[in-house]
Design a protein around this motif. Structure first.
Motif, short mmCIF file in Angstrom:
data_model
loop_
_atom_site.label_atom_id
_atom_site.label_comp_id
_atom_site.label_asym_id
_atom_site.label_seq_id
_atom_site.Cartn_x
_atom_site.Cartn_y
_atom_site.Cartn_z
N ARG A 155 0.81 -1.20 0.00
CA ARG A 155 0.00 0.00 0.00
C ARG A 155 0.86 1.27 0.00
NH1 ARG A 155 -3.36 0.16 5.16
NH2 ARG A 155 -1.32 0.79 5.95
N ASP A 156 1.96 1.29 0.78
CA ASP A 156 2.75 2.50 0.95
C ASP A 156 3.91 2.61 -0.02
OD1 ASP A 156 1.05 2.97 2.98
OD2 ASP A 156 2.40 2.32 4.58
N PHE A 157 4.35 1.50 -0.65
CA PHE A 157 5.53 1.58 -1.52
C PHE A 157 5.18 2.25 -2.84
CE2 PHE A 157 8.26 -0.23 -4.84
CZ PHE A 157 9.47 0.22 -4.37
N LYS A 158 5.98 3.23 -3.19
CA LYS A 158 5.82 3.91 -4.47
C LYS A 158 7.20 3.98 -5.12
CE LYS A 158 2.02 6.80 -2.77
NZ LYS A 158 1.57 8.18 -2.49
N GLY A 159 7.27 3.47 -6.31
CA GLY A 159 8.54 3.46 -7.03
C GLY A 159 8.97 4.86 -7.43
#
Length: 451
Positions: A228-232
């Motif tokens: 949910r929180d990981f953004k590349g």
């Protein structure tokens, strides 16, 4: 005996091969075509069955069964002690007559010594052969010092005398209870627990009822915090830390001479001599090609052997019937290929570029390294005097003659070969000169040695 470690011993062999013939085979003469006598032993023949076998045996026919009667039980008599006194007298006490015991007289006669008062005039072998040698007594290297007792009193006290303080012994306190008198009445087994204990009624144990499992109606949320929180984050490609390959040197041509060119001396080389092969000269005589097989062989007229191959059978001219049970009963089925059972991923893959920047690279601060202080001592100034490398071993060492093993080269050392025993041991005889200086005749002393 001398055992040499250079050459191993071998089992002695005289070279005679063993003969497997016996004395009976060599001396027994054969007598024509005489056969050995026939054996009188009867041949084992099976007797034919004359009648049917009966199942009864001698034990079955002669055995008479008896009635088994239980053995009567004899009751044990009651023990009743006898009245009166027990007579402990025995036959030995009644018939034995005591006798007085004295010292035992020896049956061996006394030893008689036949001696005379005459004087012995003979000289023993020891006195005749023994010669006294004048031996000189070695002088003692010990320095003789007379003992002088000390005139003053010994006044050096010991460590124990200085440090010891006499103290009065204090006995430890005794914890043994005082002597109490036991009560004359009966023992009362009542304790405080028995008198003060109040019996309580036990309540029934609470049993919790088991709850039935009820599955939830809501769908399962399988989304994690990382998903949910990981953004590349797009970033540049990481630079390589590998150093560049740099060429150490110049591209100018080499000007000068090498050590090989300076010190090389050409040598005169002669061409190898070529040896011419001899010319082949064919023999002038005619070769005799006749052999014993060609001269003694007689030709025979032999008919060719008939083949074992069977005669060819009849061939059918009709068409071949290729129908089988499998072709008639088997029908091909139309089968479609099965699709993939793999589910599609619910999380979409990242399409952007990965930034190869780690936490260590972003927060690292390079520092200049300081070399450690060297504790190597400063080079001392060398003196002009040459170093004396002479030792006691070099000045006083005397080389010793190396001994040669007598079994390695017996002829060179002074040994003469005698014979060899059955176990392979070689015996030599040592040739040594006489001790007298005038004559040089050799006296042979037999010394067994092993090679």
């Amino acid at each position: 005996r001398h055992r040499c470690c250079h050459r191993p011993t071998k089992i002695y062999g005289d070279g005679v091969q063993p003969s497997h013939k016996t004395e009976y085979v060599e001396k027994y003469p054969g007598y024509g075509n005489f056969c050995p006598p026939e054996s009188c032993k009867p041949k084992p023949e099976l007797q034919e069955d004359q009648g049917r076998m009966d199942g009864t045996t001698t034990f079955k026919s002669d055995y008479l069964p008896y009635e088994i009667v239980s053995r009567p039980f004899r009751p044990q008599a009651e023990y009743r002690p006898k009245s009166g006194k027990i007579d402990l007298g025995t036959i030995y006490q009644r018939d034995y007559n005591p006798h007085k015991v004295g010292p035992v007289t020896l049956a061996r006669p006394r030893e008689r010594k036949h001696t005379s008062d005459a004087k012995v005039d003979t000289i023993p072998i020891y006195q005749d052969d023994y010669r006294l040698w004048k031996g000189e007594r070695t002088e003692s290297c010990k320095v003789e010092r007379p003992y002088e007792p000390p005139s003053e009193r010994f006044g050096n006290p010991s460590t124990f005398q200085d440090d010891y303080i006499p103290r009065q012994p204090n006995p430890p306190q005794s914890f043994k209870p005082c002597e109490t008198k036991l009560s004359e009445g009966p023992f009362d087994a009542n304790t405080i627990h028995r008198t003060a204990y109040v019996v309580h009624e036990m309540e029934p144990m609470f049993v919790r009822p088991r709850e039935e499992y009820k599955p939830s109606d809501q769908p399962f949320e399988d989304l994690t915090t990382h998903q949910r929180d990981f953004k590349g984050i797009p970033g540049e490609q990481a630079k390589s830390c590998k150093p560049e390959n740099r060429k150490f040197g110049s591209d100018d041509p080499f000007k000068g001479t090498t050590e090989f060119q300076d010190r090389y001396q050409p040598y005169l080389v002669t061409t190898p001599k070529f040896q011419k092969p001899r010319e082949y000269v064919p023999p002038t005589d005619k070769m005799d090609l006749k052999s014993s097989n060609r001269l003694d062989y007689i030709k025979h007229k032999i008919a060719p052997r008939a083949p074992i191959r069977p005669a060819p059978g009849r061939r059918s001219t009709g068409p071949f019937q290729g129908k089988t049970t499998t072709k008639e009963d088997y029908q091909p089925w139309s089968v479609c290929p099965q699709g993939l059972i793999k589910k599609e991923p619910e999380i979409q893959k990242f399409t952007g570029k990965f930034s190869n920047l780690t936490t260590f690279r972003s927060h690292y601060i390079p520092h200049q390294a300081n070399p450690p202080q060297s504790f190597k001592p400063v080079h001392t100034v060398s003196t002009a005097v040459p170093f004396k490398d002479e030792t006691l071993y070099r000045t006083e060492y005397t080389p010793k003659k190396q001994e040669i093993c007598p079994a390695l080269q017996p002829d060179a050392v002074g040994y003469v070969y005698i014979n060899t025993d059955s176990q392979g041991h070689k015996f030599y005889r040592q040739v040594s000169p006489e001790r007298s200086g005038s004559s040089c005749n050799a006296i042979s002393e037999e010394v067994p040695a092993m090679s």
